[in-house]
Design a protein around this motif. Structure first.
Motif, short mmCIF file in Angstrom:
data_model
loop_
_atom_site.label_atom_id
_atom_site.label_comp_id
_atom_site.label_asym_id
_atom_site.label_seq_id
_atom_site.Cartn_x
_atom_site.Cartn_y
_atom_site.Cartn_z
N VAL A 1 91.05 109.38 3.20
CA VAL A 1 90.37 108.34 2.43
C VAL A 1 91.38 107.61 1.53
O VAL A 1 91.42 106.38 1.49
CB VAL A 1 89.23 108.93 1.58
CG1 VAL A 1 88.63 107.86 0.67
CG2 VAL A 1 88.15 109.53 2.48
N ILE B 1 91.14 107.26 7.93
CA ILE B 1 89.79 107.76 8.21
C ILE B 1 89.43 107.65 9.70
O ILE B 1 88.94 108.62 10.28
CB ILE B 1 88.74 107.03 7.34
CG1 ILE B 1 88.96 107.33 5.87
CG2 ILE B 1 87.33 107.45 7.74
CD1 ILE B 1 88.04 106.57 4.93
N TRP C 1 83.25 111.61 6.83
CA TRP C 1 84.08 110.41 6.95
C TRP C 1 83.30 109.22 7.52
O TRP C 1 83.46 108.09 7.07
CB TRP C 1 85.30 110.69 7.84
CG TRP C 1 86.38 111.45 7.14
CD1 TRP C 1 86.81 111.27 5.84
CD2 TRP C 1 87.18 112.51 7.68
NE1 TRP C 1 87.83 112.16 5.55
CE2 TRP C 1 88.08 112.92 6.66
CE3 TRP C 1 87.24 113.15 8.91
CZ2 TRP C 1 89.01 113.94 6.85
CZ3 TRP C 1 88.17 114.16 9.11
CH2 TRP C 1 89.04 114.55 8.09
N SER D 1 81.12 107.87 4.82
CA SER D 1 81.91 107.15 3.82
C SER D 1 82.29 105.77 4.32
O SER D 1 82.25 104.78 3.58
CB SER D 1 83.16 107.95 3.45
OG SER D 1 84.07 108.01 4.54
#
Length: 218
Positions: free
Chosen positions: A9, A179, A198, A201
């Motif tokens: 990230v 990512i 992930w 996100s």
């Protein structure tokens, strides 16, 4: 788990930010030039600028390897100056992200500058403003919504880049693993919990960015 999650990230955001700054500067410069000038071959040049938008990521990655690889003049020059090749480095990920994100910034900036009233720019020149002042004080503020929208979209595109990054920068944890590449490895290794974190996100970040673009344009 926390360290495994946050490393890609952090890298993704850093790479996308640096690529975004490059793309913003280049997009403003070229968008301004192409919006105000007509010349033979303009359509060809613009097609080249927008080509990364439609090319498969693997093709973009291949071309980056050819251009910046150790057997190319540019790659050899970089290796001589910095004493290391650019491939499979953090900067390789930045280059890949910038290349695929540039068309979005360029198109938005060009559209914004084309919409600026030329009479206002002309009046500023008559009052004694040089081209730099016209650009910074008139053109950019009047095209600001398009510029900001392009910057957000290009950042989001850079953040989600996968194919070209994997080929040109690799998937080195803590160095070039973003990512998208981390999701690919997590799924391949069966770590679905981490993959889902992930994925969610990325969906959350992308959703917020698109909302921002919608609010700016409305």
């Amino acid at each position: 788990m926390a360290a495994d999650f946050w490393s890609p990230v952090r890298l993704s955001v850093e790479i996308a930010l640096v690529a975004g700054v490059w793309v913003l500067i280049l997009g403003l410069f070229l968008g301004r030039i192409m919006a105000n000038r007509k010349f033979k071959g303009k359509a060809f040049v613009e097609t080249l600028f927008l080509l990364p938008l439609v090319l498969p990521p693997s093709v973009v990655g291949f071309l980056l390897i050819v251009i910046f690889g150790r057997n190319s003049p540019i790659g050899q020059l970089i290796e001589k100056v910095f004493e290391q090749p650019v491939m499979f480095t953090w900067w390789a990920a930045v280059i890949a992200a910038a290349v695929v994100a540039f068309p979005l910034m360029y198109q938005s900036a060009k559209s914004g500058f084309e919409a600026v009233d030329k009479d206002i720019e002309g009046a500023a020149r008559v009052d004694g403003a040089n081209e730099l002042k016209v650009f910074t004080m008139i053109s950019v503020p009047l095209a600001l919504k398009a510029i900001i929208s392009g910057a957000i979209l290009s950042f989001a595109r850079a953040l989600g880049e996968f194919g070209a990054t994997l080929m040109f920068a690799g998937n080195i944890p803590g160095k070039t693993q973003t990512i998208p590449t981390a999701i690919y490895i997590a799924i391949d290794s069966g770590n679905m919990e981490l993959a889902w974190l992930w994925v969610m996100s990325m969906i959350g970040i992308s959703f917020l960015m698109l909302i921002c673009v919608h609010l700016i344009k409305s």
